[in-house]
Design a protein around this motif. Structure first.
Motif: not given
Length: 252
Positions: A9-19, A21-27, A53-59, A61-62
């Motif tokens: 139903a949902l697949s998240v693969e190697a997702v990282s996200h930063s604000y 200099a601050r890394r919020a999600l790491h791989d 926020s990434l899944v719902t496309r508010l942000f 994906t970096q």
């Protein structure tokens, strides 16, 4: 003979996200199987809301990719989001509108009009136990009732995946239990897949799928029982504490 596995139903693969200099999600990588209740367990600040926020496309994906029933959110946002229902942590009802009009407005955004929208709204409100409150302004509802209306609203377009970000925050024990029963019933009776973000251990069963997220990293995946066994702990609370290096989740 190779048997093809169902598309998650949902697949998240190697997702990282930063604000900045601050890394919020790491791989971050995880899957939510179809027709399963998956708990995303993490303390406040773990990265749960960023992931939602990434899944719902508010942000945007970096780095990495996110797919809903095989549709990549970045490439096929329309197809992906049509299959997705969302309940955000912050309350999002228009308090001046009636309960029914809150739902009808949302239905119109999904291209569901007139008679069909009213029929669907009546059905989801009845399932939420709120059919008798349809004509009342949303502001007259309790916090738990507002949450159930938001869940009903998220189901109007008949999604196959429902994501809920800390949906019971600030609610009393009885309201929390009622919402959990309702959502688990959707999994059991409708085959809806659920990703339920929480920091409360008593909302997770040993047979639920669990993803432990801490400081933006996935530390463990599996059923609650498997996570406990793999950590060598006595229960999920002890397993979480051991995995996170001494930071306990809340029991209630």
């Amino acid at each position: 003979m190779n048997v093809a596995l169902p598309v998650p139903a949902l697949s998240v693969e190697a997702v990282s996200h930063s604000y900045g200099a601050r890394r919020a999600l790491h791989d971050v990588s995880l899957t939510v199987p179809q027709a399963r209740f998956t708990a995303l367990l993490g303390l406040n600040g773990a990265g749960k809301t960023t992931l939602f926020s990434l899944v719902t496309r508010l942000f945007q994906t970096q780095q990495g990719s996110i797919s809903v029933l095989g549709h990549k959110v970045a490439r096929e946002p329309g197809a992906a989001l049509r299959l997705l229902g969302v309940v955000f942590q912050a309350r999002t009802l228009d308090l001046d509108l009636s309960v029914m009009n809150n739902l009808l407005y949302h239905a119109a955004l999904h291209g569901i009009g007139g008679r069909e929208a009213r029929a669907r709204a009546g059905t989801v409100l009845a399932e939420a136990g709120l059919a008798d409150r349809a004509r009342e302004p949303a502001r007259l509802l309790s916090g738990g009732q507002m949450r159930r209306v938001e869940i009903a609203r998220a189901l109007l377009h008949r999604p196959r995946l429902l994501v809920l970000d800390e949906p019971t925050v600030g609610l009393d024990v009885a309201s929390r239990a009622a919402i959990l029963r309702h959502v688990r019933g959707l999994v059991r009776e409708r085959g809806v897949a659920v990703l339920w973000a929480t920091h409360l251990l008593d909302e997770i069963g040993t047979s639920d799928d669990v993803v432990v997220l801490h400081q933006g990293r996935v530390l463990a995946c599996g059923t609650g029982g498997e996570v406990v066994a793999a950590s060598g702990a006595a229960d999920l609370r002890a397993a979480f504490t051991r995995l996170t290096g001494g930071e306990p989740a809340e029991a209630a």
